[in-house]
Design an enzyme around this catalytic site. Structure first.
Site, short mmCIF file in Angstrom:
data_model
loop_
_atom_site.label_atom_id
_atom_site.label_comp_id
_atom_site.label_asym_id
_atom_site.label_seq_id
_atom_site.Cartn_x
_atom_site.Cartn_y
_atom_site.Cartn_z
N GLY A 41 0.84 -1.20 0.00
CA GLY A 41 0.00 0.00 0.00
C GLY A 41 0.86 1.24 0.00
O GLY A 41 1.84 1.33 0.75
N TYR A 42 0.49 2.22 -0.85
CA TYR A 42 1.28 3.46 -0.91
C TYR A 42 0.38 4.69 -0.82
O TYR A 42 0.86 5.82 -0.86
CB TYR A 42 2.08 3.50 -2.24
CG TYR A 42 1.18 3.37 -3.46
CD1 TYR A 42 0.83 2.11 -3.95
CD2 TYR A 42 0.65 4.49 -4.09
CE1 TYR A 42 0.00 1.98 -5.04
CE2 TYR A 42 -0.19 4.37 -5.18
CZ TYR A 42 -0.51 3.11 -5.66
OH TYR A 42 -1.37 2.99 -6.73
N GLY A 43 -0.93 4.47 -0.72
CA GLY A 43 -1.87 5.59 -0.63
C GLY A 43 -2.67 5.45 0.64
O GLY A 43 -2.11 5.36 1.74
N SER A 44 -3.99 5.39 0.49
CA SER A 44 -4.84 5.31 1.68
C SER A 44 -4.55 4.05 2.51
O SER A 44 -4.78 4.03 3.71
CB SER A 44 -6.32 5.35 1.29
OG SER A 44 -6.63 4.26 0.47
N GLU A 115 -11.34 -0.46 -5.66
CA GLU A 115 -10.34 0.27 -6.45
C GLU A 115 -10.60 0.13 -7.95
O GLU A 115 -9.67 0.14 -8.75
CB GLU A 115 -8.94 -0.24 -6.09
CG GLU A 115 -8.61 -0.17 -4.62
CD GLU A 115 -8.69 1.24 -4.03
OE1 GLU A 115 -8.66 2.21 -4.80
OE2 GLU A 115 -8.81 1.36 -2.80
#
Ligand code: BEZ
Length: 209
Positions: A41-44, A115
């Site tokens: 994960g790199y966002g939310s 997503e």
């Protein structure tokens, strides 16, 4: 409306931006026979998983950079006024820090739906702090997806984020939560920090008015 050229607000082309990548992702069978899968994960996902997981560890990936270049028409904006959320750009030599979740394969189904606005699963090598590595998955929205917005001047991206709001809440919360979560991990991300600084400044201008 910010976005792809030739797609005026209210036109059918605007509706076309709400792409559904669910089926494409569910045709992917990588790791489907595994008991557990690492998801990067790199966002939310760094500050809010929203699903059950077996384990959570800070991790990084090589040769990718985080950018607020993906339009959000379904979570942090609307088709008429999209927000901007993070995606990854190929960037040889770069490192992108984030959070890894060890999940069961069944967790991917609901994530594919959540997503669905342009993100596709990719196989990636995850690196952990203890030099351990693992193969896993990451969701990436590439420039050929219909919701992609691409680059723009920082002030323009910040204003769009400051103003957008969607079913998952204000776009600014996504950015500021990500900025705080990265700081808590001791990660410096100049793009995120600069956008957060701009948005906080815009907020202070509004509250002074
Ligand atoms: C993330 O937070 O890393 C993320 C998850 C799914 C799609 C895009 C980003």
């Amino acid at each position: 409306m910010p976005g792809r050229p030739g797609t005026p607000p209210g036109s059918n082309a605007t509706l076309d931006m709400v792409l559904d990548t669910t089926q494409q992702n569910q045709r992917m069978t990588h790791f489907s026979d595994h008991d557990a899968i690492w998801l990067f994960g790199y966002g939310s996902l760094i500050w809010k998983a929203g699903f059950a997981y077996l384990e959570r560890r800070p991790a990084y990936i090589r040769d990718w950079t985080r950018r607020f270049w993906q339009g959000s028409h379904d979570h942090r904006g609307t088709p008429a006024a999209p927000g901007r959320v993070a995606t990854l750009l190929p960037s040889p030599g770069a490192i992108c820090h984030g959070m890894a979740y060890r999940i069961t394969p069944e967790t991917l189904g609901p994530l594919d739906v959540r997503e669905k606005n342009g993100y596709l699963r990719e196989v990636i090598t995850l690196h952990f702090a203890d030099s351990d590595t693992a193969q896993g998955l990451v969701y990436i929205a590439t420039e050929d997806n219909a919701a992609y917005l691409g680059d723009a001047p920082t002030a323009e991206i910040a204003r769009q984020i400051a103003e957008a709001r969607g079913p998952s809440g204000p776009n600014r919360d996504y950015l500021l939560n990500l900025d705080e979560a990265l700081r808590a991990l001791d990660v410096e991300d100049a793009h995120v920090a600069e956008l957060a600084r701009h948005v906080r400044h815009l907020d202070s201008e509004t509250s002074d008015a």
